[in-house]
Write a protein that holds these residues in place. Structure first.
Motif, PDB file in Angstrom:
ATOM      1  N   LEU A 189      -3.923 -13.586  -4.899  1.00 30.13           N
ATOM      2  CA  LEU A 189      -3.421 -12.771  -3.271  1.00 30.13           C
ATOM      3  C   LEU A 189      -1.945 -11.913  -3.798  1.00 30.13           C
ATOM      4  O   LEU A 189      -1.029 -11.352  -4.289  1.00 30.13           O
ATOM      5  N   GLU A 190      -1.362 -12.762  -5.538  1.00 34.95           N
ATOM      6  CA  GLU A 190      -0.019 -12.165  -6.218  1.00 34.95           C
ATOM      7  C   GLU A 190      -0.883 -11.127  -6.839  1.00 34.95           C
ATOM      8  O   GLU A 190      -0.067  -9.821  -6.286  1.00 34.95           O
ATOM      9  N   LEU A 191      -2.056 -10.675  -7.759  1.00 36.37           N
ATOM     10  CA  LEU A 191      -2.626  -9.795  -7.892  1.00 36.37           C
ATOM     11  C   LEU A 191      -2.266  -8.365  -7.175  1.00 36.37           C
ATOM     12  O   LEU A 191      -2.419  -7.078  -6.727  1.00 36.37           O
ATOM     13  N   ALA A 192      -3.326  -8.379  -5.191  1.00 34.09           N
ATOM     14  CA  ALA A 192      -3.256  -8.125  -4.572  1.00 34.09           C
ATOM     15  C   ALA A 192      -2.057  -7.408  -3.923  1.00 34.09           C
ATOM     16  O   ALA A 192      -1.672  -6.314  -3.905  1.00 34.09           O
ATOM     17  N   ASP A 193      -0.670  -8.595  -4.022  1.00 35.79           N
ATOM     18  CA  ASP A 193       0.073  -7.745  -3.613  1.00 35.79           C
ATOM     19  C   ASP A 193       1.121  -6.839  -4.570  1.00 35.79           C
ATOM     20  O   ASP A 193       1.495  -5.482  -3.918  1.00 35.79           O
ATOM     21  N   GLN A 194       0.429  -7.163  -5.801  1.00 31.30           N
ATOM     22  CA  GLN A 194       1.472  -5.895  -6.663  1.00 31.30           C
ATOM     23  C   GLN A 194       0.685  -5.148  -6.533  1.00 31.30           C
ATOM     24  O   GLN A 194       0.779  -3.925  -6.636  1.00 31.30           O
TER      25      GLN A 194
END
Length: 359
Positions: A189-194
């Motif tokens: 999810l953190e990667l997707a946010d970025q």
């Protein structure tokens, strides 16, 4: 529940009206977060007052920590959820302008993770409502009680909801065999946010580049898509034809979107902006004559902004003998499916023959 906790509960009941006012003021102020930029990237704004049941449960678990109700910072809570991670910092800056921040008790959970850790991420401000924003001498505690403001992204909110649903409060409570899976999900999810931020930035840069290229008149390598078509429309090429048509009877031009015609042009196998520009240059004069021939004898004083582009499409289909059915399909694409479009296409073909579009 001990006597101190019961006293806190009594204070909660006595100040219910204060909390309701706080909630209203907070919601009013954070509504401005929607204007953090022109794209309105705020997805959700909400506020709540902690229920009596929830407060009682908290006091039963942690009552020894609190001496009065003012020690609790989340009786009133608010949350703003954005689509993009970089918007969180913009909203934080706005929060600092609007509220008095208790920095000692505020926490940026995004910065708490070690370099190899993932998990719950959100910016939590502990705030007070300043008197410059709201003051009522009958409710002075509106400016004394603190409230919690959470700022997070959509995906961070998703993670928080999923994690909350597990029933655990902290990572140390989660069985190790499940903790790895939860952390892996948090990392994704953190990667997707970025990546969403990167994609938005790239698209913004692409749109600026397309506008500059279109403004320069260099259409050769520009793909015909929504961005390039919008930029091309902004050059006024269709407005020029519209004004010429409108001047025939001193008609007013009413506004309308030309975007539905993009799909029509794609259906006609126009793949680049140069293809579209060639069509406009080649058929504008015929489109003018074609339209005027239909208006002759009619007492029209209003014409739509689509009149010119509509004529260009019809003239192109007729001049290249694409057939009545094809023209009817184009009318369906532009205006919505309607059986009457077949009759309209037949009539347009007849007019086209009369003005020499089709041999």
């Amino acid at each position: 529940m001990n006597a101190k906790c019961e006293m806190i509960m009594d204070e909660y009941h006595e100040n219910r009206k204060t909390f309701e006012i706080m909630k209203e003021v907070i919601l009013r102020e954070i509504e401005d977060f929607r204007s953090v930029n022109a794209n309105n990237l705020v997805n959700c704004i909400e506020a709540r007052i902690k229920t009596e049941k929830s407060l009682a449960g908290k006091l039963e678990l942690k009552g020894d920590k609190y001496n009065s109700l003012s020690d609790l910072t989340d009786i009133v809570g608010a949350r703003v959820v954005s689509f993009y991670a970089d918007e969180v910092d913009k909203m934080a800056a706005l929060a600092v302008e609007k509220f008095e921040i208790d920095w000692e008790n505020s926490v940026d959970k995004r910065a708490l993770h070690k370099i190899d850790e993932f998990g719950y991420s959100s910016l939590h401000f502990i705030c007070r409502i300043p008197k410059k924003t709201f003051y009522d001498e009958n409710y002075p505690l509106v400016n004394e009680y603190r409230f919690e403001l959470q700022l997070r992204t959509n995906l961070q909110h998703t993670w928080a909801s999923i994690y909350h649903d597990t029933g655990y409060k902290h990572d140390v409570e989660v069985p190790r065999e499940y903790l790895r899976s939860l952390n892996r999900l948090a990392g994704l999810l953190e990667l997707a946010d970025q990546e969403f931020v990167n994609i938005r930035i790239s698209l913004d840069e692409y749109r600026k580049k397309v506008k500059n290229v279109v403004a320069s008149g260099n259409y050769e390598e520009v793909e015909l898509n929504a961005d390039s078509f919008s930029a091309y429309v902004e050059t006024g090429v269709f407005d020029k034809l519209n004004k010429r048509i409108a001047s025939f009877n001193n008609m007013e031009i009413t506004d309308a979107s030309l975007m539905p015609y993009l799909r029509a042009f794609k259906t006609l196998n126009l793949n680049t902006l140069q293809d579209l520009h060639n069509l406009v240059n080649k058929y504008s004069e015929q489109a003018y004559s074609f339209t005027i021939s239909q208006m002759t004898g009619l007492d029209l004083d209003i014409v739509s902004r689509t009149v010119g582009i509509n004529a260009l499409v019809a003239v192109y289909c007729i001049a290249n003998d694409l057939g009545i059915r094809k023209l009817a399909d184009i009318l369906d694409i532009v205006n919505g499916v309607n059986p009457a479009h077949l009759r309209r296409a037949t009539k347009l073909y007849e007019v086209g023959k009369q003005v020499g579009l089709q041999k």
